[in-house]
Design a protein around this motif. Sequence first.
Motif, PDB file in Angstrom:
ATOM      1  N   HIS A 110       0.831  -1.210   0.000  1.00  0.00           N
ATOM      2  CA  HIS A 110       0.000   0.000   0.000  1.00  0.00           C
ATOM      3  C   HIS A 110       0.862   1.256   0.000  1.00  0.00           C
ATOM      4  O   HIS A 110       0.565   2.233  -0.713  1.00  0.00           O
ATOM      5  CB  HIS A 110      -0.923  -0.013   1.214  1.00  0.00           C
ATOM      6  CG  HIS A 110      -1.856   1.160   1.286  1.00  0.00           C
ATOM      7  ND1 HIS A 110      -1.513   2.350   1.901  1.00  0.00           N
ATOM      8  CD2 HIS A 110      -3.108   1.342   0.793  1.00  0.00           C
ATOM      9  CE1 HIS A 110      -2.511   3.206   1.796  1.00  0.00           C
ATOM     10  NE2 HIS A 110      -3.492   2.621   1.132  1.00  0.00           N
ATOM     11  N   ALA A 111       1.936   1.245   0.786  1.00  0.00           N
ATOM     12  CA  ALA A 111       2.827   2.412   0.818  1.00  0.00           C
ATOM     13  C   ALA A 111       3.482   2.637  -0.543  1.00  0.00           C
ATOM     14  O   ALA A 111       3.606   3.782  -1.007  1.00  0.00           O
ATOM     15  CB  ALA A 111       3.889   2.218   1.901  1.00  0.00           C
ATOM     16  N   ALA A 112       3.893   1.550  -1.188  1.00  0.00           N
ATOM     17  CA  ALA A 112       4.510   1.680  -2.514  1.00  0.00           C
ATOM     18  C   ALA A 112       3.501   2.188  -3.541  1.00  0.00           C
ATOM     19  O   ALA A 112       3.820   3.049  -4.373  1.00  0.00           O
ATOM     20  CB  ALA A 112       5.082   0.335  -2.950  1.00  0.00           C
ATOM     21  N   LEU A 113       2.284   1.675  -3.495  1.00  0.00           N
ATOM     22  CA  LEU A 113       1.252   2.128  -4.433  1.00  0.00           C
ATOM     23  C   LEU A 113       0.912   3.595  -4.205  1.00  0.00           C
ATOM     24  O   LEU A 113       0.656   4.341  -5.159  1.00  0.00           O
ATOM     25  CB  LEU A 113      -0.001   1.263  -4.284  1.00  0.00           C
ATOM     26  CG  LEU A 113       0.125  -0.183  -4.777  1.00  0.00           C
ATOM     27  CD1 LEU A 113      -1.100  -0.990  -4.376  1.00  0.00           C
ATOM     28  CD2 LEU A 113       0.311  -0.229  -6.284  1.00  0.00           C
ATOM     29  N   SER A 114       0.896   4.017  -2.953  1.00  0.00           N
ATOM     30  CA  SER A 114       0.617   5.426  -2.654  1.00  0.00           C
ATOM     31  C   SER A 114       1.706   6.333  -3.217  1.00  0.00           C
ATOM     32  O   SER A 114       1.425   7.455  -3.647  1.00  0.00           O
ATOM     33  CB  SER A 114       0.494   5.626  -1.139  1.00  0.00           C
ATOM     34  OG  SER A 114      -0.557   4.845  -0.614  1.00  0.00           O
ATOM     35  N   SER A 115       2.942   5.853  -3.215  1.00  0.00           N
ATOM     36  CA  SER A 115       4.040   6.645  -3.778  1.00  0.00           C
ATOM     37  C   SER A 115       4.002   6.659  -5.304  1.00  0.00           C
ATOM     38  O   SER A 115       4.348   7.666  -5.931  1.00  0.00           O
ATOM     39  CB  SER A 115       5.384   6.086  -3.301  1.00  0.00           C
ATOM     40  OG  SER A 115       5.490   6.129  -1.896  1.00  0.00           O
ATOM     41  N   LEU A 116       3.579   5.547  -5.893  1.00  0.00           N
ATOM     42  CA  LEU A 116       3.567   5.451  -7.353  1.00  0.00           C
ATOM     43  C   LEU A 116       2.347   6.117  -7.981  1.00  0.00           C
ATOM     44  O   LEU A 116       2.398   6.515  -9.155  1.00  0.00           O
ATOM     45  CB  LEU A 116       3.604   3.979  -7.771  1.00  0.00           C
ATOM     46  CG  LEU A 116       4.887   3.212  -7.457  1.00  0.00           C
ATOM     47  CD1 LEU A 116       4.681   1.723  -7.688  1.00  0.00           C
ATOM     48  CD2 LEU A 116       6.037   3.720  -8.315  1.00  0.00           C
ATOM     49  N   ALA A 117       1.254   6.223  -7.233  1.00  0.00           N
ATOM     50  CA  ALA A 117       0.008   6.749  -7.806  1.00  0.00           C
ATOM     51  C   ALA A 117       0.162   8.152  -8.391  1.00  0.00           C
ATOM     52  O   ALA A 117      -0.281   8.400  -9.524  1.00  0.00           O
ATOM     53  CB  ALA A 117      -1.098   6.713  -6.751  1.00  0.00           C
ATOM     54  N   PRO A 118       0.777   9.123  -7.690  1.00  0.00           N
ATOM     55  CA  PRO A 118       0.917  10.457  -8.304  1.00  0.00           C
ATOM     56  C   PRO A 118       1.789  10.450  -9.554  1.00  0.00           C
ATOM     57  O   PRO A 118       1.538  11.210 -10.493  1.00  0.00           O
ATOM     58  CB  PRO A 118       1.549  11.293  -7.181  1.00  0.00           C
ATOM     59  CG  PRO A 118       1.300  10.544  -5.929  1.00  0.00           C
ATOM     60  CD  PRO A 118       1.296   9.101  -6.315  1.00  0.00           C
ATOM     61  N   VAL A 119       2.804   9.588  -9.572  1.00  0.00           N
ATOM     62  CA  VAL A 119       3.710   9.548 -10.725  1.00  0.00           C
ATOM     63  C   VAL A 119       3.001   8.987 -11.952  1.00  0.00           C
ATOM     64  O   VAL A 119       3.188   9.468 -13.078  1.00  0.00           O
ATOM     65  CB  VAL A 119       4.956   8.707 -10.385  1.00  0.00           C
ATOM     66  CG1 VAL A 119       5.911   8.657 -11.570  1.00  0.00           C
ATOM     67  CG2 VAL A 119       5.663   9.271  -9.160  1.00  0.00           C
ATOM     68  N   LEU A 120       2.162   7.975 -11.741  1.00  0.00           N
ATOM     69  CA  LEU A 120       1.467   7.315 -12.850  1.00  0.00           C
ATOM     70  C   LEU A 120       0.066   7.877 -13.076  1.00  0.00           C
ATOM     71  O   LEU A 120      -0.702   7.310 -13.865  1.00  0.00           O
ATOM     72  CB  LEU A 120       1.378   5.813 -12.574  1.00  0.00           C
ATOM     73  CG  LEU A 120       2.719   5.081 -12.440  1.00  0.00           C
ATOM     74  CD1 LEU A 120       2.496   3.634 -12.038  1.00  0.00           C
ATOM     75  CD2 LEU A 120       3.502   5.152 -13.744  1.00  0.00           C
ATOM     76  N   ASN A 121      -0.262   8.962 -12.374  1.00  0.00           N
ATOM     77  CA  ASN A 121      -1.587   9.596 -12.510  1.00  0.00           C
ATOM     78  C   ASN A 121      -2.715   8.617 -12.180  1.00  0.00           C
ATOM     79  O   ASN A 121      -3.744   8.565 -12.860  1.00  0.00           O
ATOM     80  CB  ASN A 121      -1.781  10.158 -13.924  1.00  0.00           C
ATOM     81  CG  ASN A 121      -0.840  11.311 -14.221  1.00  0.00           C
ATOM     82  OD1 ASN A 121      -0.553  12.123 -13.342  1.00  0.00           O
ATOM     83  ND2 ASN A 121      -0.341  11.374 -15.443  1.00  0.00           N
ATOM     84  N   LYS A 122      -2.505   7.831 -11.132  1.00  0.00           N
ATOM     85  CA  LYS A 122      -3.540   6.916 -10.649  1.00  0.00           C
ATOM     86  C   LYS A 122      -4.262   7.595  -9.493  1.00  0.00           C
ATOM     87  O   LYS A 122      -3.847   7.518  -8.341  1.00  0.00           O
ATOM     88  CB  LYS A 122      -2.926   5.601 -10.179  1.00  0.00           C
ATOM     89  CG  LYS A 122      -2.068   4.904 -11.224  1.00  0.00           C
ATOM     90  CD  LYS A 122      -2.904   4.212 -12.263  1.00  0.00           C
ATOM     91  CE  LYS A 122      -2.025   3.375 -13.185  1.00  0.00           C
ATOM     92  NZ  LYS A 122      -2.800   2.661 -14.210  1.00  0.00           N
ATOM     93  N   LYS A 123      -5.323   8.289  -9.788  1.00  0.00           N
ATOM     94  CA  LYS A 123      -6.043   9.048  -8.772  1.00  0.00           C
ATOM     95  C   LYS A 123      -7.097   8.171  -8.111  1.00  0.00           C
ATOM     96  O   LYS A 123      -7.867   7.487  -8.776  1.00  0.00           O
ATOM     97  CB  LYS A 123      -6.716  10.277  -9.391  1.00  0.00           C
ATOM     98  CG  LYS A 123      -5.722  11.277  -9.978  1.00  0.00           C
ATOM     99  CD  LYS A 123      -6.435  12.480 -10.541  1.00  0.00           C
ATOM    100  CE  LYS A 123      -5.431  13.487 -11.114  1.00  0.00           C
ATOM    101  NZ  LYS A 123      -6.102  14.666 -11.687  1.00  0.00           N
TER     102      LYS A 123
END
Length: 358
Positions: free
Chosen positions: A289-302
Amino acid sequence: MGPGSRRDTLDDHFGDWNWKKLVGLGATLLCKMKEANKKHTAHASAFEELNKALKPETTAGWRAYVEYWEENPNDASVPNPFETKVSTITQAAVRLKLVEMESRQLCEGNDMSLHPDVSTSVFIATGIDLESEHLRHCFQSDFSLQGAHQTDRQKTVLMQQWNALQCKVDAWKRMQLLYTPTVQLLSSRMEPIGMPDNPEDIKLFLPSSLTADSVSCSPHLFTIEWELRIAQAGDALDDIRRSLRLRDYMYTFKWNWIHGQSANTCVQNALGRVEARAAAAANKYCAAHAALSSLAPVLNKKGESEGRRQLLWIWMVEGVGDDEDEVVQDCLRIEWCKAHARMMRWKEEIELLREEMR
């Protein structure tokens, strides 16, 4: 300020805030009503469009399925229409998909691998596996389980585990210099602080930890880690569910059938192992979850709440329900149920707001 004055001051603040809230209640409810009308219209339109794209007999069966489930909320034997009936995606399935994608890239001459033996997906997957070994805290738990007086054999096994993990980390770090060379700069900055004594404390610097603007990393690596992390989170949740169900069964069995100190001790040891397994799965999920939270802004996963999520156009294409594949039908049923629930939710919101505005 004395205790009495303090209480009077707090009461004045609370009263002032409640008065402002009461005075502005009309405007607040009006804004909520406008939003509810707008959302209900949008979701009702999307639901009707989805209905038209599906077969009437299929949607009629799903509607009866949902209504029967809602009429029996406490009956565990009634299956939940919002839950998938097919197996969820796993880390093994995602890794297979990534390997197949790399195979196609090789055939097309678009291979992005920087090492002949280690592809990008293998590189990220190995890093996630190493992180999982760190999270298990196997070495600290071994120390606590073995007690204060360890034998030479126990110390040998522990050192072998340490050495094996250290070799894995060193090999992965060498590959990391090819795919994420900026990590060398970050590692050099940490050297004055001192290297950790234990291999499980070494920072791996996966792409999800390189999302800062000052650190460059290939977007392709971000995408691969996102796919693997999604599957890792799903696997961890499945492990947590299995462990909790097993724990519940063991507690029930213990209360009904286990008597005596010896039997209770054995059951407590077994429960401890189940609890440790659930805790390890929870740690794995938190890391994903922490990794996905970090990657979401970079990949525009809102992120978006389920009640406000818009139905994607792909589900409303004419003939989408003609595919008889089990996975497709399962996904269609869940999307139809969610679209129906969103429409009914906003309809209920309008009715409640009308009652409050009387």
